[in-house]
Each structure stands twice: as structure tokens, then as C-alpha cells.
Design a protein around this motif. Structure first.
Motif, short mmCIF file in Angstrom:
data_model
loop_
_atom_site.label_atom_id
_atom_site.label_comp_id
_atom_site.label_asym_id
_atom_site.label_seq_id
_atom_site.Cartn_x
_atom_site.Cartn_y
_atom_site.Cartn_z
N ASP A 114 1.85 15.99 -12.97
CA ASP A 114 3.22 15.75 -12.49
C ASP A 114 3.51 14.27 -12.21
O ASP A 114 4.66 13.89 -12.06
CB ASP A 114 3.49 16.58 -11.22
N PHE A 115 2.48 13.46 -12.14
CA PHE A 115 2.69 12.02 -12.07
C PHE A 115 2.80 11.48 -13.50
O PHE A 115 2.22 12.03 -14.42
CB PHE A 115 1.51 11.34 -11.36
N GLY A 116 3.55 10.37 -13.65
CA GLY A 116 3.56 9.70 -14.94
C GLY A 116 4.82 9.90 -15.73
O GLY A 116 5.81 10.45 -15.24
N MET A 117 4.82 9.42 -16.98
CA MET A 117 5.97 9.54 -17.86
C MET A 117 5.50 9.82 -19.28
O MET A 117 4.39 9.46 -19.66
CB MET A 117 6.81 8.25 -17.84
N GLY A 118 6.37 10.45 -20.08
CA GLY A 118 6.07 10.69 -21.49
C GLY A 118 4.73 11.36 -21.67
O GLY A 118 4.41 12.34 -21.01
N ARG A 119 3.92 10.76 -22.54
CA ARG A 119 2.59 11.31 -22.80
C ARG A 119 1.52 10.61 -21.96
O ARG A 119 0.34 10.85 -22.15
CB ARG A 119 2.26 11.19 -24.29
N SER A 120 1.96 9.70 -21.06
CA SER A 120 1.02 9.04 -20.16
C SER A 120 1.10 9.74 -18.82
O SER A 120 2.01 9.49 -18.03
CB SER A 120 1.37 7.56 -20.00
N ARG A 121 0.16 10.64 -18.57
CA ARG A 121 0.23 11.47 -17.37
C ARG A 121 -0.71 10.95 -16.28
O ARG A 121 -1.75 10.35 -16.56
CB ARG A 121 -0.14 12.93 -17.69
N GLY A 122 -0.35 11.23 -15.06
CA GLY A 122 -1.20 10.86 -13.94
C GLY A 122 -0.95 9.43 -13.48
O GLY A 122 0.14 8.89 -13.66
N THR A 123 -1.99 8.87 -12.87
CA THR A 123 -1.87 7.53 -12.32
C THR A 123 -2.81 6.58 -13.05
O THR A 123 -3.76 7.01 -13.71
CB THR A 123 -2.25 7.52 -10.84
N PHE B 169 0.83 -1.21 0.00
CA PHE B 169 0.00 0.00 0.00
C PHE B 169 0.87 1.25 0.00
O PHE B 169 0.60 2.22 -0.72
CB PHE B 169 -0.92 -0.02 1.22
N ALA B 170 1.95 1.23 0.80
CA ALA B 170 2.78 2.43 0.97
C ALA B 170 3.43 2.86 -0.34
O ALA B 170 3.68 4.04 -0.56
CB ALA B 170 3.85 2.16 2.03
N LYS B 171 3.71 1.88 -1.22
CA LYS B 171 4.40 2.22 -2.48
C LYS B 171 3.46 2.74 -3.56
O LYS B 171 3.88 3.03 -4.67
CB LYS B 171 5.12 0.97 -3.01
N GLN B 172 2.17 2.82 -3.24
CA GLN B 172 1.23 3.28 -4.25
C GLN B 172 1.08 4.79 -4.26
O GLN B 172 1.45 5.46 -3.29
CB GLN B 172 -0.16 2.63 -4.01
N GLU B 173 0.52 5.31 -5.34
CA GLU B 173 0.18 6.73 -5.40
C GLU B 173 -1.32 6.81 -5.64
O GLU B 173 -1.80 6.70 -6.77
CB GLU B 173 0.95 7.41 -6.54
N ARG B 174 -2.07 6.95 -4.57
CA ARG B 174 -3.52 6.88 -4.69
C ARG B 174 -4.13 8.27 -4.85
O ARG B 174 -4.19 9.04 -3.90
CB ARG B 174 -4.11 6.13 -3.51
N LEU B 175 -4.57 8.55 -6.06
CA LEU B 175 -5.29 9.80 -6.34
C LEU B 175 -6.76 9.50 -6.54
O LEU B 175 -7.61 9.96 -5.80
CB LEU B 175 -4.71 10.48 -7.58
N THR B 176 -7.05 8.68 -7.57
CA THR B 176 -8.44 8.35 -7.87
C THR B 176 -9.03 7.46 -6.78
O THR B 176 -10.21 7.57 -6.45
CB THR B 176 -8.50 7.64 -9.24
N PHE B 177 -8.20 6.59 -6.22
CA PHE B 177 -8.67 5.64 -5.22
C PHE B 177 -8.38 6.12 -3.78
O PHE B 177 -8.34 5.31 -2.87
CB PHE B 177 -8.04 4.26 -5.45
N ALA B 178 -8.16 7.43 -3.61
CA ALA B 178 -7.73 7.94 -2.31
C ALA B 178 -8.68 7.57 -1.17
O ALA B 178 -8.24 7.33 -0.06
CB ALA B 178 -7.59 9.47 -2.38
N ARG B 179 -9.97 7.51 -1.46
CA ARG B 179 -10.93 7.27 -0.38
C ARG B 179 -11.43 5.82 -0.32
O ARG B 179 -12.08 5.44 0.64
CB ARG B 179 -12.16 8.18 -0.57
N VAL B 180 -11.10 5.04 -1.36
CA VAL B 180 -11.67 3.68 -1.43
C VAL B 180 -11.11 2.82 -0.30
O VAL B 180 -9.90 2.72 -0.12
CB VAL B 180 -11.38 3.04 -2.80
N ALA C 235 -13.94 9.42 -12.75
CA ALA C 235 -13.64 9.47 -11.31
C ALA C 235 -12.29 10.13 -11.03
O ALA C 235 -11.97 10.41 -9.88
CB ALA C 235 -13.67 8.06 -10.73
N SER C 236 -11.49 10.37 -12.08
CA SER C 236 -10.22 11.08 -11.89
C SER C 236 -10.41 12.59 -11.97
O SER C 236 -9.52 13.35 -11.61
CB SER C 236 -9.20 10.62 -12.94
N VAL C 237 -11.56 13.01 -12.49
CA VAL C 237 -11.80 14.45 -12.68
C VAL C 237 -11.92 15.21 -11.35
O VAL C 237 -11.35 16.31 -11.24
CB VAL C 237 -13.05 14.64 -13.58
#
Lengths: 510, 158
Positions: free
Chosen positions: A326-335, A97-108, A311-313
């Protein structure tokens, strides 16, 4: 004071006995506890997971806790968060869990999924509040700037879709959520809808406010009855609190939502066939143009996005486009909420920024195969995704990097197979699935998949030599280039990747 | 033989009335009919067509397109066995074979005692704990042939 105890109501947790565990807790200690049913933390191998609030107010996890262990656990001091072999500590401290970056699933897994109060207390509806202070074009620009691309699999920039709908001048527009999550190995939509349905409701409301749509539909697959219950409870709760209806949050803007059930047709994950289905027709794929953004549901401009895209909006509007980008790489942004499935020791949901490699996901998170045998192949992106051999496990999860190796990220489902898998059988299954699910509108898909099954049967029976493989290659080229949509057009990915990377399975004498 | 009695006719009428004026009502109507009658009889198709101002061919075309809709009576319980890739990685083939052997039917069939109708499913969304089986909407994970016996024994009493 009663001790707060959390047990998941997620379908996967229920499938492993969470309801029985919850009932046993209530039966044995009902007077001393306040039981809260939450979404799943995503560590499916630890379900039923029980979290107990300790004296310091921290949530201490135990798992897996079966109903028959409840009495013993209570005796050992579960309500005081006492030591026990099943005690896992704080979920946030566990490496998975600690290694994750939870944005969309922050509350789940944290909040009661259908409580508006808990949703708001955890940052919910801040995105909508901000959106209501902006004009439509500014909201759309924010979504565009975030770099969000369609999480359903096609990876089309979400902001561009919205902009097209915004520019249409009609009396009625719609927002449609594609919740027909039919890909094998994927369950992030389901988990989100069961664990934080208000997040999807908020995302759709923001979309409606942005483009000027007043009605939304969630097209949910019939295999997800638990999600239907959660969504309908959440929609009713939002409506009763003024977050849906004729006057959203006193803004004077109207938006309302309805859940519509699918009926077991994989093709409805394709957006134009989904719209046909919503209109009450056979779900046959439409020709494009016109795009749904111009002529969609009932002929009106329609935003149609996947559950995770919508749900990411809220978090994008809440924290700003730059935070997400600021998350992600190349043209794949976010989580991306990645789903670890199939033969893995630690299957579940991992939300990570793009760029994590398959190997990290399979071994660092997934813990390797559940059977203890070597992982031989993984299928990424559902039944239309390529089979990937061990030699390509260092590929980073990134739309372009996957395209470069002839694979797709799709909806982020990863299905692992150990070395007992027969890849000729899996190639045959891909054709069989396409034949079962083809809408029948175009010939390459309708006929090609049936011929593909017959050909695979002859190859598997050893009745074809290299000629059979050549014919299969030719058939796949026809399907890929001649089909109307991704079903016929992408079935060649699993088939040809199996031929390419696991040729020995096709040449075996049986 | 009449497949649908007058009580069923009233049920379908009530459902049609409940969905009156709704945009794109056909799928919600069919769901309600199947949920209440267990299946969609041909008389109901004619009645729905009349009620929604469609042709019988239109309604039949929709009913026959979707795997979920059934045009034959079913057993007391519906057993869906997932046969998609993630469950195959958990050897759902053994669970499938066991289900077919125990119930004595192929997919689509109903056991001789009328208790179970067996259906194939293509993903139940429980891919991290397969093989997955759903009985009347209740989901089960890690369903080995042995666990399937336990589950079906339980449901056969209901």
C-alpha cells in the motif's frame, strides 16, 4: 535509578566523535547513567546525537554533542532533559523524521542492535514466527504480492527470484546477502547492518525457510569493519537463543549464517562476480544463463539479494503483503531507504514511500546545499547513475519514471553537487572508476573505459572539437550494448548525461 | 633475501589449519594472513597454494585482483582517503592533495619514516559527512586538510 542515555555506535556517528562523547559521558557521570549504544537515527548532521530519557520516559535528543561540551551540558541539567541550545526535543517530532515512513528502518537508532530481547520487544522475529507456520510456496507468494523489488539497484522482483530457487530440487541451496555496498553516496546497508543487524538475520532466515536453504552467507565489503562487528555479535546472539542453527525456533528446520569479507572490489556488487569471490576466485562476472537461482554458489540454487531487500522481508511477513504494497506508486511498491549525500546541509537517511520527488528530498529534507550555493547536479544511484539537472528535480522517485528520463534509482543514493562542479571532470572520473574496477573479462568495459579516460583528457585539454564528443558517444554506445554486466554497460549513463545536460563544461577552453 | 621467516611460516600454517574443510576458503585465508603479517609475501602465496591444493598462479591471480590485498610491506598505519563522488562533492581533492604532500607519497606509497601507507578508497560509506578518511579501520568525517593534520599527528604517536 540510573538515567538511560543513548549514543550511536554507527560508523558515521563515530566518524564525527560519538565514541569520544560516549566516553566523556561515562567519565563525568558514569554512576548516574546507563549508556546504551544504538544505531543512528539517520540525521548525520546532528551526530553525535545524545538521547536522554526524561521523567515521563520519553527520549529527548541533544545534538551535535561533542565530547568537550559534555561537562557543560551535564551542568545545565542534561540528565533531567533540561532546556539547552542543543536540545532538539523528541526525534519523532522533528520534521525530518516525522515525515518519513519507516518500515525497514523502524528499529534503527532505537534499540541496542545486538540485543535479541530488545529486538523481540520491538516486533522482531514476529515475521519469522509467522513464516514458520506457512509452507515455502505461501511465503514466496507473500513476498511476491508485496511488490518488493531488488533494492540493490536492479529492481528485479524478489519473489520471482525466490520462486525459481524454491522450484529447484537439490540437496543443498544457499541464501547469499549482497552487502558489497560500493556505490558512492549510499550507506543504507551499512546503517541497517550496524543499527539493526538482527533484521537482516531474520530476513535471511525467512528466505532460507521459504526456499529450503540451510546455509546463508553475508558478503560484506572490507571497508565496513563496524558492520562486521555488529553482524557477528548479532549472529552469535541469535544462535545462542535458538534463532539460528540446526533447529530454528524448534521448527526442525536448519539455517545458519556466516559473514564473509570482500576485498575492495566494486565489481562484487554484481551478483555473479560476488559468487565467484565467495568461492575464492577472481571476481569475474559469469555469463548468464544459468541464473544464480538455478546454478549459483558452488553450483547450487542460490537466493542472492541486497541487504535492504532481505531486511524488508520481516515486516512484510509480520504485517502482511498488503501493508507493504500500500506504500509507493505505480510498479514501485513499498518504501525506499534514501540516502542524502554529498553537498547537502542535512545529509542522512530518509525512508519514504516511492513517489517522493527529488526536489522534496533535496530541499525539504536535505535543506539545500551545505555550501549555500545553488545545487547544479545530482547523481542518483551511485557511480553508474545519471547526472540529473535542476530541470528534472520534479521527477518522482519511481523505477519507471527514472528510466523514462534515462536515469536510475539504483540503491537510492543521492549525491548533490553545487555550481562549482566541473561536469567534464565528473565524466572523466566515471570512466576512470570503470577502468579501475573493471573485472577485465569483457573488452568493451576493460578497453573502452581506458580509451574513455584518454578521450576525456583530450576533450578537457581542448584538443577535441565536436569530433571528440561524437567519438565519446560512439564509445559509450559500444560499452552500453557490448558489456557483459552493468559496470561497463552503465558507465555511459553518468558520462552521457553529463554531456547532454551540461554541454558547456565540455566545450570550455582551458 | 628471505621475505618471510619461520615464525611467519608457522602463522600461515596455523591459519590454513583453522580454515581446513571450509568451503571457498581462499579469501578468508588471505584476510587472516594479511591481518597478521600486514601484507601477503610471495612465500606465503606458495604456502597457501600448497595448503589449499591450488596452483601458485591461482592464488597470485586472486591476490592481484583485489585492491585490498597487498604484496609489499606497509607502514605502521594504513590511511585510506575516499575519492568517490560524494566526497568529491565535499572537495576531497584538497584532502587528497594534502595527504600526498604531507606524506610525500602517491597512493600505494609509504611515508619515509615508515609510519603511514596511503591508499585510495572508493566509498567508505560516510557520504553525508565527507570528505572521509579511515586510519586502521577508524573512520573520520569532514576531514579538511586541517583536520587531516590533527588526525595524522595523533596517529603518528601510536
Amino acid at each position: 535509578m540510573a538515567t538511560r542515555i543513548y549514543v550511536s555506535r554507527d560508523a558515521a556517528a563515530q566518524a564525527l566523535g560519538a565514541d569520544e562523547t560516549a566516553a566523556a559521558l561515562l567519565a563525568a557521570a558514569g554512576a548516574e547513567i546507563e549508556l546504551v549504544r544504538v544505531g543512528s537515527r539517520g540525521m548525520v548532521w546532528l551526530e553525535p546525537l545524545v538521547e536522554v530519557t526524561d521523567a515521563a520516559g520519553q527520549r529527548i535528543a541533544y545534538g551535535p554533542v561533542m565530547a568537550e561540551q559534555v561537562t557543560e551540558l551535564l551542568g545545565a541539567g542534561l540528565l533531567q532533559a533540561a532546556p539547552h541550545p542543543l536540545r532538539l526535543g523528541r526525534v519523532e517530532d522533528m520534521p525530518y523524521f516525522a515525515k518519513q515512513e519507516r518500515l525497514t528502518f523502524a528499529r534503527v537508532g532505537i534499540i541496542d542492535p545486538v540485543s535479541v530481547d530488545e529486538y523481540v520487544a520491538h516486533g522482531g522475529y514476529e515475521g519469522l514466527k509467522r513464516a514458520l507456520t506457512l509452507d515455502g510456496a505461501t511465503i514466496v507468494q507473500e513476498v511476491t504480492d508485496s511488490g518488493l523489488r531488488g533494492r540493490g539497484g536492479a529492481a528485479f522482483p524478489t519473489g520471482i527470484k525466490w520462486k525459481t530457487v524454491l522450484q529447484q530440487e537439490t540437496a543443498q541451496k544457499y541464501v547469499v546477502c549482497n552487502a558489497d555496498e560500493g556505490d558512492s553516496g549510499t550507506f543504507s546497508d551499512r546503517m541497517l547492518m550496524e543499527g539493526d543487524p538482527l533484521c537482516l538475520v531474520e530476513g535471511m532466515t525467512i528466505a532460507g525457510v521459504a526456499v529450503g536453504a540451510t546455509q546463508g552467507y553475508i558478503y560484506l565489503r572490507s571497508e565496513y569493519p563496524h558492520a562486521q562487528v555488529a553482524l557477528e555479535q548479532a549472529i552469535a546472539a541469535a544462535r545462542s537463543r535458538g534463532y539460528l542453527g540446526r533447529d530454528v525456533c524448534g521448527s526442525g528446520k536448519a539455517f545458519d549464517l556466516e559473514v564473509r569479507m570482500g576485498a575492495g572490489a566494486y565489481i562484487c556488487g554484481e551478483e555473479t562476480s560476488l559468487l565467484e569471490s565467495l568461492e575464492g576466485n577472481r571476481a569475474e562476472v559469469r555469463y548468464r544463463p544459468p541464473l544464480p537461482a538455478i546454478k549459483g554458489l558452488f553450483g547450487q540454487p542460490t537466493v542472492i539479494n541486497n541487504v535492504i531487500s532481505l531486511a524488508s522481508v520481516p515486516v512484510i511477513l509480520q504485517r502482511g503483503a498488503a501493508h507493504y504494497r500500500d506504500f509507493g506508486m505505480g510498479r514501485s511498491r513499498g518504501t525506499l531507504p534514501i540516502q542524502l549525500a554529498g553537498n547537502l546541509l542535512h545529509g542522512g537517511l530518509v525512508e519514504k514511500a516511492f513517489g517522493v520527488t527529488l526536489r522534496e528530498l533535496l530541499y525539504d529534507f536535505g535543506g539545500g546545499s551545505a555550501s549555500g550555493r545553488p545545487i547544479r547536479a545530482v547523481q542518483v544511484g551511485g557511480p553508474l547513475g545519471a547526472y540529473i539537472p535542476e530541470s528534472q528535480f520534479d521527477t518522482p522517485l519511481d523505477y519507471e519514471a527514472f528510466t523514462a528520463i534515462g536515469a536510475l534509482v539504483g540503491h537510492g543514493g543521492i549525491v548533490a553537487f553545487d555550481d562549482t562542479v566541473d561536469m567534464a571532470h565528473m565524466a572523466r572520473y566515471a570512466m576512470e572508476f570503470c577502468a579501475a574496477e573493471s573485472c577485465g573479462k569483457c573488452t568493451p568495459c576493460r578497453i573502452g573505459s581506458t580509451r574513455g579516460v584518454e578521450l576525456m583528457d583530450r576533450i578537457i585539454d581542448g584538443k577535441e572539437g565536436q569530433g571528440g564528443i561524437d567519438q565519446l558517444t560512439d564509445l559509450c554506445e559500444t560499452m552500453q550494448h557490448g558489456s557483459l554486466c552493468g559496470l561497463g554497460g552503465m558507465t555511459p549513463f553518468p558520462v552521457m548525461s553529463a554531456v547532454k545536460h551540461f554541454a558547456a563544461d565540455f566545450a570550455r577552453k582551458r | 633475501m628471505a621475505e618471510i621467516d619461520s615464525e611467519h611460516t608457522l602463522t600461515v600454517d596455523r591459519i590454513l589449519a583453522a580454515h581446513a574443510g571450509r568451503p571457498g576458503p581462499l579469501l578468508p585465508v588471505l584476510h587472516d594472513v594479511q591481518n597478521q603479517l600486514g601484507w601477503i609475501p610471495s612465500e606465503a602465496i606458495a604456502q597457501i597454494a600448497l595448503g589449499l591444493n591450488l596452483s601458485r598462479a591461482d592464488v597470485h591471480g586472486v591476490v592481484s585482483f583485489y585492491h585490498h590485498f597487498r604484496t609489499h610491506p606497509v607502514g605502521r598505519h594504513i590511511v585510506q582517503v575516499c575519492r568517490a563522488e560524494a566526497c568529491q562533492a565535499w572537495n576531497c581533492q584538497a584532502t587528497e592533495a594534502h595527504a600526498q604532500k604531507r606524506l610525500g607519497v602517491d597512493y600505494g606509497g609509504t611515508s619515509a619514516d615508515g609510519c603511514f601507507t596511503l591508499e585510495a578508497a572508493y566509498c567508505l560509506g560516510n557520504c553525508a559527512a565527507g570528505p572521509s578518511v579511515m586510519v586502521d579501520g577508524k573512520l573520520y568525517g569532514r576531514v579538511t586538510p586541517q583536520r587531516l593534520d590533527t588526525v595524522l599527528d595523533d596517529w603518528s604517536k601510536r
